[in-house]
Write an enzyme that holds these catalytic residues in place. Structure first.
Site, PDB file in Angstrom:
ATOM      1  N   ARG A   1       0.867  -1.188   0.000  1.00 37.09           N
ATOM      2  CA  ARG A   1       0.000   0.000   0.000  1.00 37.09           C
ATOM      3  C   ARG A   1       0.901   1.234   0.000  1.00 37.09           C
ATOM      4  O   ARG A   1       1.912   1.275   0.717  1.00 37.09           O
ATOM      5  CB  ARG A   1      -0.904   0.036   1.239  1.00 37.09           C
ATOM      6  CG  ARG A   1      -2.104  -0.898   1.189  1.00 37.09           C
ATOM      7  CD  ARG A   1      -3.137  -0.471   0.129  1.00 37.09           C
ATOM      8  NE  ARG A   1      -4.273  -1.377   0.074  1.00 37.09           N
ATOM      9  CZ  ARG A   1      -4.364  -2.434  -0.729  1.00 37.09           C
ATOM     10  NH1 ARG A   1      -3.381  -2.730  -1.567  1.00 37.09           N
ATOM     11  NH2 ARG A   1      -5.442  -3.187  -0.711  1.00 37.09           N
TER      12      ARG A   1
ATOM     13  N   ASP B   1       4.467  -0.294  -6.983  1.00 37.37           N
ATOM     14  CA  ASP B   1       3.196  -0.634  -7.632  1.00 37.37           C
ATOM     15  C   ASP B   1       2.057   0.153  -7.002  1.00 37.37           C
ATOM     16  O   ASP B   1       0.934   0.125  -7.493  1.00 37.37           O
ATOM     17  CB  ASP B   1       2.917  -2.147  -7.495  1.00 37.37           C
ATOM     18  CG  ASP B   1       1.676  -2.564  -8.267  1.00 37.37           C
ATOM     19  OD1 ASP B   1       1.592  -2.226  -9.467  1.00 37.37           O
ATOM     20  OD2 ASP B   1       0.782  -3.215  -7.679  1.00 37.37           O
TER      21      ASP B   1
ATOM     22  N   GLU C   1      -2.521   7.641  -4.889  1.00 36.34           N
ATOM     23  CA  GLU C   1      -2.856   7.029  -6.178  1.00 36.34           C
ATOM     24  C   GLU C   1      -4.340   7.131  -6.539  1.00 36.34           C
ATOM     25  O   GLU C   1      -4.715   6.992  -7.710  1.00 36.34           O
ATOM     26  CB  GLU C   1      -2.453   5.542  -6.183  1.00 36.34           C
ATOM     27  CG  GLU C   1      -3.320   4.667  -5.284  1.00 36.34           C
ATOM     28  CD  GLU C   1      -2.898   3.195  -5.278  1.00 36.34           C
ATOM     29  OE1 GLU C   1      -1.692   2.938  -5.124  1.00 36.34           O
ATOM     30  OE2 GLU C   1      -3.772   2.339  -5.429  1.00 36.34           O
TER      31      GLU C   1
ATOM     32  N   HIS D   1      -0.673  -0.101  -9.641  1.00 35.01           N
ATOM     33  CA  HIS D   1      -1.425  -1.053  -8.813  1.00 35.01           C
ATOM     34  C   HIS D   1      -1.909  -2.237  -9.659  1.00 35.01           C
ATOM     35  O   HIS D   1      -3.093  -2.566  -9.663  1.00 35.01           O
ATOM     36  CB  HIS D   1      -2.602  -0.346  -8.123  1.00 35.01           C
ATOM     37  CG  HIS D   1      -2.963  -0.986  -6.820  1.00 35.01           C
ATOM     38  ND1 HIS D   1      -3.239  -0.268  -5.691  1.00 35.01           N
ATOM     39  CD2 HIS D   1      -3.092  -2.285  -6.463  1.00 35.01           C
ATOM     40  CE1 HIS D   1      -3.539  -1.086  -4.699  1.00 35.01           C
ATOM     41  NE2 HIS D   1      -3.445  -2.329  -5.149  1.00 35.01           N
TER      42      HIS D   1
HETATM   43  P1  NAI Z   1      -1.608 -11.274   4.993  1.00 39.74           P
HETATM   44  O1  NAI Z   1      -2.657 -10.808   5.952  1.00 39.74           O
HETATM   45  O2  NAI Z   1      -1.557 -12.712   4.627  1.00 39.74           O
HETATM   46  O3  NAI Z   1      -0.168 -10.868   5.566  1.00 39.74           O
HETATM   47  C1  NAI Z   1       0.116  -9.628   6.140  1.00 39.74           C
HETATM   48  C2  NAI Z   1       1.243  -9.828   7.146  1.00 39.74           C
HETATM   49  O4  NAI Z   1       1.593  -8.554   7.665  1.00 39.74           O
HETATM   50  C3  NAI Z   1       0.851 -10.724   8.324  1.00 39.74           C
HETATM   51  O5  NAI Z   1       1.821 -11.715   8.529  1.00 39.74           O
HETATM   52  C4  NAI Z   1       0.786  -9.739   9.485  1.00 39.74           C
HETATM   53  O6  NAI Z   1       1.149 -10.340  10.726  1.00 39.74           O
HETATM   54  C5  NAI Z   1       1.816  -8.710   9.064  1.00 39.74           C
HETATM   55  N1  NAI Z   1       1.676  -7.454   9.768  1.00 39.74           N
HETATM   56  C6  NAI Z   1       0.554  -6.907  10.327  1.00 39.74           C
HETATM   57  N2  NAI Z   1       0.863  -5.752  10.937  1.00 39.74           N
HETATM   58  C7  NAI Z   1       2.207  -5.578  10.776  1.00 39.74           C
HETATM   59  C8  NAI Z   1       3.118  -4.580  11.194  1.00 39.74           C
HETATM   60  N3  NAI Z   1       2.713  -3.537  11.923  1.00 39.74           N
HETATM   61  N4  NAI Z   1       4.413  -4.721  10.833  1.00 39.74           N
HETATM   62  C9  NAI Z   1       4.834  -5.787  10.112  1.00 39.74           C
HETATM   63  N5  NAI Z   1       4.020  -6.766   9.707  1.00 39.74           N
HETATM   64  C10 NAI Z   1       2.713  -6.664  10.020  1.00 39.74           C
HETATM   65  O7  NAI Z   1      -1.760 -10.348   3.715  1.00 39.74           O
HETATM   66  P2  NAI Z   1      -1.240 -10.634   2.234  1.00 39.74           P
HETATM   67  O8  NAI Z   1      -2.295 -11.330   1.472  1.00 39.74           O
HETATM   68  O9  NAI Z   1       0.121 -11.224   2.299  1.00 39.74           O
HETATM   69  O10 NAI Z   1      -1.185  -9.142   1.656  1.00 39.74           O
HETATM   70  C11 NAI Z   1      -0.235  -8.197   2.129  1.00 39.74           C
HETATM   71  C12 NAI Z   1      -0.615  -6.826   1.603  1.00 39.74           C
HETATM   72  O11 NAI Z   1      -0.459  -6.798   0.190  1.00 39.74           O
HETATM   73  C13 NAI Z   1      -2.084  -6.430   1.839  1.00 39.74           C
HETATM   74  O12 NAI Z   1      -2.257  -5.818   3.092  1.00 39.74           O
HETATM   75  C14 NAI Z   1      -2.356  -5.469   0.730  1.00 39.74           C
HETATM   76  O13 NAI Z   1      -2.187  -4.157   1.206  1.00 39.74           O
HETATM   77  C15 NAI Z   1      -1.299  -5.781  -0.315  1.00 39.74           C
HETATM   78  N6  NAI Z   1      -1.854  -6.231  -1.594  1.00 39.74           N
HETATM   79  C16 NAI Z   1      -1.499  -5.553  -2.738  1.00 39.74           C
HETATM   80  C17 NAI Z   1      -1.996  -5.938  -3.964  1.00 39.74           C
HETATM   81  C18 NAI Z   1      -1.590  -5.251  -5.238  1.00 39.74           C
HETATM   82  O14 NAI Z   1      -2.208  -5.477  -6.296  1.00 39.74           O
HETATM   83  N7  NAI Z   1      -0.562  -4.422  -5.244  1.00 39.74           N
HETATM   84  C19 NAI Z   1      -2.942  -7.051  -4.070  1.00 39.74           C
HETATM   85  C20 NAI Z   1      -3.194  -7.741  -2.810  1.00 39.74           C
HETATM   86  C21 NAI Z   1      -2.681  -7.315  -1.628  1.00 39.74           C
END
Ligand code: NAI
Length: 345
Positions: free
Chosen positions: A231, A255, A260, A292
């Site tokens: 993000r 990305d 954005e 994105h």
């Molecule tokens: P997920 O929920 O599986 O993993 C997120 C991880 O971040 C978890 O292990 C969590 O413990 C950790 N986390 C939470 N708070 C934290 C903090 N303060 N410091 C460090 N780590 C922390 O989510 P996933 O599916 O891996 O997605 C990650 C991110 O990717 C999403 O939040 C979303 O913003 C982004 N995303 C971007 C996309 C794109 O098209 N560019 C598409 C899908 C997701």
């Protein structure tokens, strides 16, 4: 028949929503406009709104949706930082698509990284112009480099596996480290100090906003490569630009971008870009920006539509749970999601 209005509709996501909607008696109306306080009236008469990353689902919008009898906000993405889940509690259910293709995002992060480090974007433009000079195209081997991964959830872990395949040393930071994962967790400070490459895969929260700012950049190695496919708000873009100008940051692969919302996903060619910071970043030779698109694979689009339609159906059934509900009952969405076996309210 459940009636849903899908905001910020794009030609690439309409066919899959139409397909899965028809299969399950969910009728979608597609609107190109984004959801915000000016467009919320268009949701009158619908059971659900379907929104994406740059729709604004703040308290004012939620109050209106509630007034209009809309019972569900169905996010067709994983991140939910644009939804005031606290205000929605007790009024409008909120669901999301927790995973549609973590591979798509992790692979895009690697694509950006490879293109940037090996100067593929420069070489592509040169050879199209029959310029076969190698000057300025020197990269570095991934093998043996240290990559710092922030957030070791679904996407972060796939990214880690790919990096290991390249022979990179992986260190990671996560607020909630995964037990028995074999991941070498370090503090955020240590990660900043040791990493040659830093890739962000954690959600945007009050705590993580601008986690990459001037202080963090000051701790990093000279020449560090920063990859953000998570993000935009995780990175203070002004501090990033400053780090690039000071030659501290070797390259940035973005990305996502904090501002954005009114820019990405739209064709702005032929217009003057009003965002000078973004224009300046894009003009840097060592910055690659994609708009994105990390999620944008066929597999992900089908998964998004199928899961969203299933989420909608489950919420309009009288009993049972709302699939993938973002429940705010206990104030801790992540914990609630794992523990609750009934609708949030
Ligand atoms: P997920 O929920 O599986 O993993 C997120 C991880 O971040 C978890 O292990 C969590 O413990 C950790 N986390 C939470 N708070 C934290 C903090 N303060 N410091 C460090 N780590 C922390 O989510 P996933 O599916 O891996 O997605 C990650 C991110 O990717 C999403 O939040 C979303 O913003 C982004 N995303 C971007 C996309 C794109 O098209 N560019 C598409 C899908 C997701």
């Amino acid at each position: 028949m459940i009636k849903a209005v899908l905001y910020d509709a794009k030609e690439y996501d309409m066919p899959s929503f139409e397909h899965y909607g028809k299969m399950h008696d969910v009728q979608f109306r597609f609107l190109e406009t984004k959801l915000n306080e000016d467009t919320v009236d268009l949701a009158k008469g619908y059971d659900a709104v379907c929104v994406f990353v740059n729709d604004t689902v703040n308290a004012a919008v939620i109050e209106k949706l509630y007034e209009y009898g809309v019972r569900l906000i169905a996010l067709r993405c994983a991140g939910y930082n644009n939804v005031d889940v606290q205000t929605a509690f007790g009024k409008v259910h909120v669901v999301h698509v927790p995973a549609y293709s973590p591979y798509a995002v992790a692979e895009h992060a690697i694509a950006l990284l490879l293109a940037s480090v090996r100067r593929i974007h420069k070489a592509y433009n040169r050879t199209r112009d029959f310029n076969f000079s190698l000057s300025g195209l020197t990269g570095f081997d991934f093998h043996g480099k240290t990559v710092g991964v922030i957030g070791t959830g679904k996407i972060g872990r796939i990214f880690i596996d790919i990096c290991r395949g390249f022979g990179m040393k992986v260190i990671a930071y996560d607020r909630f480290p995964a037990k028995d994962s074999g991941i070498d967790y370090v503090s955020l400070d240590e990660l900043f100090e040791r990493s040659d490459i830093i890739s962000l895969h954690c959600p945007l929260t009050d705590e993580t906003r601008h986690m990459i700012g001037s202080e963090a950049i000051g701790q990093m190695k000279k020449g560090v490569v920063i990859v953000n496919t998570s993000r935009g708000g995780l990175v203070d873009a002004e501090a990033l630009l400053e780090g690039i100008k000071m030659r501290k940051i070797g390259a940035a692969c973005l990305d996502v971008y904090e501002e954005e919302a009114d820019i990405f996903f739209e064709d702005r060619s032929g217009h003057i870009l009003n965002d000078e910071l973004l224009a300046r970043l894009i003009s840097m030779p060592n910055v690659i920006v994609t708009s994105h698109q990390a999620f944008l694979t066929e597999e992900a689009l089908n998964n998004i539509a199928e899961t969203t339609v299933n989420n909608i159906l489950s919420c309009f059934e009288n009993d049972g749970i709302c699939d993938n509900e973002l429940c705010y009952r206990c104030g801790n969405i992540e914990r609630c999601k794992k523990e609750r076996k009934e609708k949030c309210f």
